[in-house]
Scaffold this active site. Sequence first.
Site, PDB file in Angstrom:
ATOM      1  N   SER A 106      -4.091   7.214  13.736  1.00 34.64           N
ATOM      2  CA  SER A 106      -4.420   8.438  13.000  1.00 34.64           C
ATOM      3  C   SER A 106      -4.766   9.560  13.958  1.00 34.64           C
ATOM      4  O   SER A 106      -5.313   9.330  15.046  1.00 34.64           O
ATOM      5  CB  SER A 106      -5.624   8.136  12.114  1.00 34.64           C
ATOM      6  OG  SER A 106      -6.202   9.326  11.630  1.00 34.64           O
ATOM      7  N   GLY A 156       0.815  -1.218   0.000  1.00 39.23           N
ATOM      8  CA  GLY A 156       0.000   0.000   0.000  1.00 39.23           C
ATOM      9  C   GLY A 156       0.848   1.267   0.000  1.00 39.23           C
ATOM     10  O   GLY A 156       2.080   1.212  -0.122  1.00 39.23           O
ATOM     11  N   LYS A 169      -9.707   2.681  14.566  1.00 41.54           N
ATOM     12  CA  LYS A 169      -8.373   3.118  15.013  1.00 41.54           C
ATOM     13  C   LYS A 169      -8.343   3.219  16.539  1.00 41.54           C
ATOM     14  O   LYS A 169      -7.388   2.774  17.190  1.00 41.54           O
ATOM     15  CB  LYS A 169      -7.995   4.460  14.374  1.00 41.54           C
ATOM     16  CG  LYS A 169      -7.761   4.381  12.872  1.00 41.54           C
ATOM     17  CD  LYS A 169      -6.534   3.538  12.517  1.00 41.54           C
ATOM     18  CE  LYS A 169      -6.335   3.338  11.030  1.00 41.54           C
ATOM     19  NZ  LYS A 169      -5.384   2.280  10.682  1.00 41.54           N
ATOM     20  N   TYR A 189     -14.635   3.923  10.614  1.00 38.47           N
ATOM     21  CA  TYR A 189     -13.190   3.877  10.340  1.00 38.47           C
ATOM     22  C   TYR A 189     -12.401   4.440  11.526  1.00 38.47           C
ATOM     23  O   TYR A 189     -11.483   3.799  12.051  1.00 38.47           O
ATOM     24  CB  TYR A 189     -12.845   4.668   9.060  1.00 38.47           C
ATOM     25  CG  TYR A 189     -11.405   5.088   9.013  1.00 38.47           C
ATOM     26  CD1 TYR A 189     -10.409   4.185   8.686  1.00 38.47           C
ATOM     27  CD2 TYR A 189     -11.030   6.397   9.352  1.00 38.47           C
ATOM     28  CE1 TYR A 189      -9.072   4.575   8.695  1.00 38.47           C
ATOM     29  CE2 TYR A 189      -9.708   6.782   9.357  1.00 38.47           C
ATOM     30  CZ  TYR A 189      -8.732   5.866   9.035  1.00 38.47           C
ATOM     31  OH  TYR A 189      -7.409   6.250   9.057  1.00 38.47           O
ATOM     32  N   LEU A 236      -5.616 -11.281   6.341  1.00 37.04           N
ATOM     33  CA  LEU A 236      -5.264 -11.461   7.756  1.00 37.04           C
ATOM     34  C   LEU A 236      -6.476 -11.678   8.652  1.00 37.04           C
ATOM     35  O   LEU A 236      -6.326 -11.981   9.834  1.00 37.04           O
ATOM     36  CB  LEU A 236      -4.451 -10.254   8.247  1.00 37.04           C
ATOM     37  CG  LEU A 236      -3.024 -10.181   7.679  1.00 37.04           C
ATOM     38  CD1 LEU A 236      -2.512  -8.745   7.676  1.00 37.04           C
ATOM     39  CD2 LEU A 236      -2.080 -11.077   8.475  1.00 37.04           C
ATOM     40  N   ASP A 261     -16.045  16.629   8.398  1.00 43.47           N
ATOM     41  CA  ASP A 261     -14.718  17.261   8.406  1.00 43.47           C
ATOM     42  C   ASP A 261     -14.551  18.143   9.634  1.00 43.47           C
ATOM     43  O   ASP A 261     -15.494  18.810  10.062  1.00 43.47           O
ATOM     44  CB  ASP A 261     -14.531  18.152   7.165  1.00 43.47           C
ATOM     45  CG  ASP A 261     -13.907  17.407   5.993  1.00 43.47           C
ATOM     46  OD1 ASP A 261     -13.529  16.236   6.181  1.00 43.47           O
ATOM     47  OD2 ASP A 261     -13.803  18.011   4.914  1.00 43.47           O
TER      48      ASP A 261
HETATM   49  C1  UD1 Z   1      -9.232  11.871   6.361  1.00 48.31           C
HETATM   50  C2  UD1 Z   1      -9.904  11.240   7.532  1.00 48.31           C
HETATM   51  C3  UD1 Z   1      -8.891  10.727   8.498  1.00 48.31           C
HETATM   52  C4  UD1 Z   1      -8.001   9.722   7.816  1.00 48.31           C
HETATM   53  C5  UD1 Z   1      -7.374  10.351   6.597  1.00 48.31           C
HETATM   54  C6  UD1 Z   1      -6.696   9.260   5.838  1.00 48.31           C
HETATM   55  C7  UD1 Z   1     -12.027  12.445   7.810  1.00 48.31           C
HETATM   56  C8  UD1 Z   1     -12.830  13.283   8.717  1.00 48.31           C
HETATM   57  N1  UD1 Z   1     -10.783  12.162   8.211  1.00 48.31           N
HETATM   58  O1  UD1 Z   1      -8.544  13.018   6.781  1.00 48.31           O
HETATM   59  O2  UD1 Z   1      -9.529  10.081   9.561  1.00 48.31           O
HETATM   60  O3  UD1 Z   1      -7.031   9.257   8.701  1.00 48.31           O
HETATM   61  O4  UD1 Z   1      -8.360  10.946   5.755  1.00 48.31           O
HETATM   62  O5  UD1 Z   1      -5.991   9.790   4.768  1.00 48.31           O
HETATM   63  O6  UD1 Z   1     -12.466  12.057   6.763  1.00 48.31           O
HETATM   64  N2  UD1 Z   1     -10.557  18.410   0.682  1.00 48.31           N
HETATM   65  C9  UD1 Z   1     -11.136  19.205  -0.293  1.00 48.31           C
HETATM   66  N3  UD1 Z   1     -11.473  18.622  -1.481  1.00 48.31           N
HETATM   67  C10 UD1 Z   1     -11.270  17.299  -1.740  1.00 48.31           C
HETATM   68  C11 UD1 Z   1     -10.670  16.490  -0.748  1.00 48.31           C
HETATM   69  C12 UD1 Z   1     -10.335  17.079   0.468  1.00 48.31           C
HETATM   70  O7  UD1 Z   1     -11.347  20.401  -0.095  1.00 48.31           O
HETATM   71  O8  UD1 Z   1     -11.614  16.820  -2.828  1.00 48.31           O
HETATM   72  C13 UD1 Z   1     -10.186  19.027   1.965  1.00 48.31           C
HETATM   73  C14 UD1 Z   1     -10.894  18.405   3.150  1.00 48.31           C
HETATM   74  O9  UD1 Z   1     -12.119  19.038   3.363  1.00 48.31           O
HETATM   75  C15 UD1 Z   1      -9.884  18.643   4.266  1.00 48.31           C
HETATM   76  C16 UD1 Z   1      -8.533  18.564   3.547  1.00 48.31           C
HETATM   77  O10 UD1 Z   1      -8.821  18.778   2.179  1.00 48.31           O
HETATM   78  O11 UD1 Z   1     -10.021  19.928   4.782  1.00 48.31           O
HETATM   79  C17 UD1 Z   1      -7.867  17.212   3.712  1.00 48.31           C
HETATM   80  O12 UD1 Z   1      -8.790  16.203   3.369  1.00 48.31           O
HETATM   81  P1  UD1 Z   1      -8.383  14.664   3.251  1.00 48.31           P
HETATM   82  O13 UD1 Z   1      -7.181  14.540   2.409  1.00 48.31           O
HETATM   83  O14 UD1 Z   1      -9.615  13.923   2.831  1.00 48.31           O
HETATM   84  O15 UD1 Z   1      -7.960  14.255   4.721  1.00 48.31           O
HETATM   85  P2  UD1 Z   1      -8.743  14.414   6.112  1.00 48.31           P
HETATM   86  O16 UD1 Z   1     -10.185  14.672   5.891  1.00 48.31           O
HETATM   87  O17 UD1 Z   1      -7.994  15.381   6.946  1.00 48.31           O
END
Ligand code: UD1
Length: 340
Positions: free
Chosen positions: A125, A10, A154, A150, A59, A298
């Site tokens: 996480s 991965g 954790k 999810y 696993l 989020d």
């Molecule tokens: C998410 C998970 C977290 C997990 C991690 C794994 C949630 C609440 N949390 O983190 O538990 O461990 O992924 O990688 O889902 N964003 C955009 N547009 C997009 C995608 C993301 O604006 O198309 C923004 C999101 O709103 C956020 C930031 O980018 O503010 C990061 O997002 P992302 O990469 O999905 O990670 P997390 O949400 O922080």
Amino acid sequence: MKILVTGGTGYIGSHTVVELQSKGYEVIIVDDLSNSSIEVLDNIAKITGEIPLFEQFDLTDAGKTGAFFRKHNDLRGIIHFAAFKAVGESVDFPLKYYHNNLVSLINILQGMMDNNILNIVFSSSCTVYGQPDKLPVKEEAPVQKAWSPYGNTKQISEEIISDTSKVSGIQGILLRYFNPIGAHETALIGELPLGVPNSLMPYITQTAIGKRPFLRVWGSDYNTPDGTAVRDYLHVSDLARAHVIAVERMLDNKMKQKVEVFNLGTGNGFSVMQVIESFERSTGVKLNYQIMDRRPGDIEKVWADTGYANKELGWKAEKSLDEMTASAWKWEKALAEKGR
Ligand code: UD1
């Protein structure tokens, strides 16, 4: 020094295998290839000159896991990455997530106990903190009720390791990752999302390469400097390096408690807009994006207090945001050249 890396084909797993091999460890990967590809093994070998040992099985199968541990009872440590990780999917299919993520961990710990294998590093996480009251967030901050199955797997996994350590010789290091992004400098390994990515960085690079029409920026009315949500992004190779240090800490008997917890981030928060600006700056490519409503679940902002990891592990994330976004782009372009 043989180390088992579950989920080693991965995204984070493959980078960790590279770091382990480059420090001289013998690596055996177990992966069911449910969210990764067998080609990763060859690409690891192109980087390190060494093809890792590999066994493909699930696993959650107690029989196969038990047999694996009996065969490899000379393992010195385990780094456990293998898990499902899509937050939204976990809400729709909770049993799939609880079953996969928890049963696999239970089988691994049973295999460890039965064969006197004592060291496990677990892939946790920052999601366990929810929206912390105080920033930067320290390891002692309270674990908040998980929003998704999810996230709950954790939290429960951390507790399972902790409880098991109390009644056995097993010791554990729980690594709470902030937001890993980027790819290996060779662009031979990186993140390979199945279908439409949920995470920000692969969504950005897929938009820039033309696979997606535009990036949706989830929310611009947060209480942050530019209104978009803030996270602590760290380069996946920096993160991978921390796993080798964690394994060494266990093997060298340097642990201060049977179960230790470390935050792994850079300690800096960047907003979604700052990540977009960094991407445009480091690659010279303009990104199409549109501001949308917030994404349910989020949090507003989170970044790590990395003082404990800096001091105790002697580890610090080194790569800048621009290096992270540039490496993610190099990887996306390498995928495009291969027609992926
Ligand atoms: C998410 C998970 C977290 C997990 C991690 C794994 C949630 C609440 N949390 O983190 O538990 O461990 O992924 O990688 O889902 N964003 C955009 N547009 C997009 C995608 C993301 O604006 O198309 C923004 C999101 O709103 C956020 C930031 O980018 O503010 C990061 O997002 P992302 O990469 O999905 O990670 P997390 O949400 O922080």
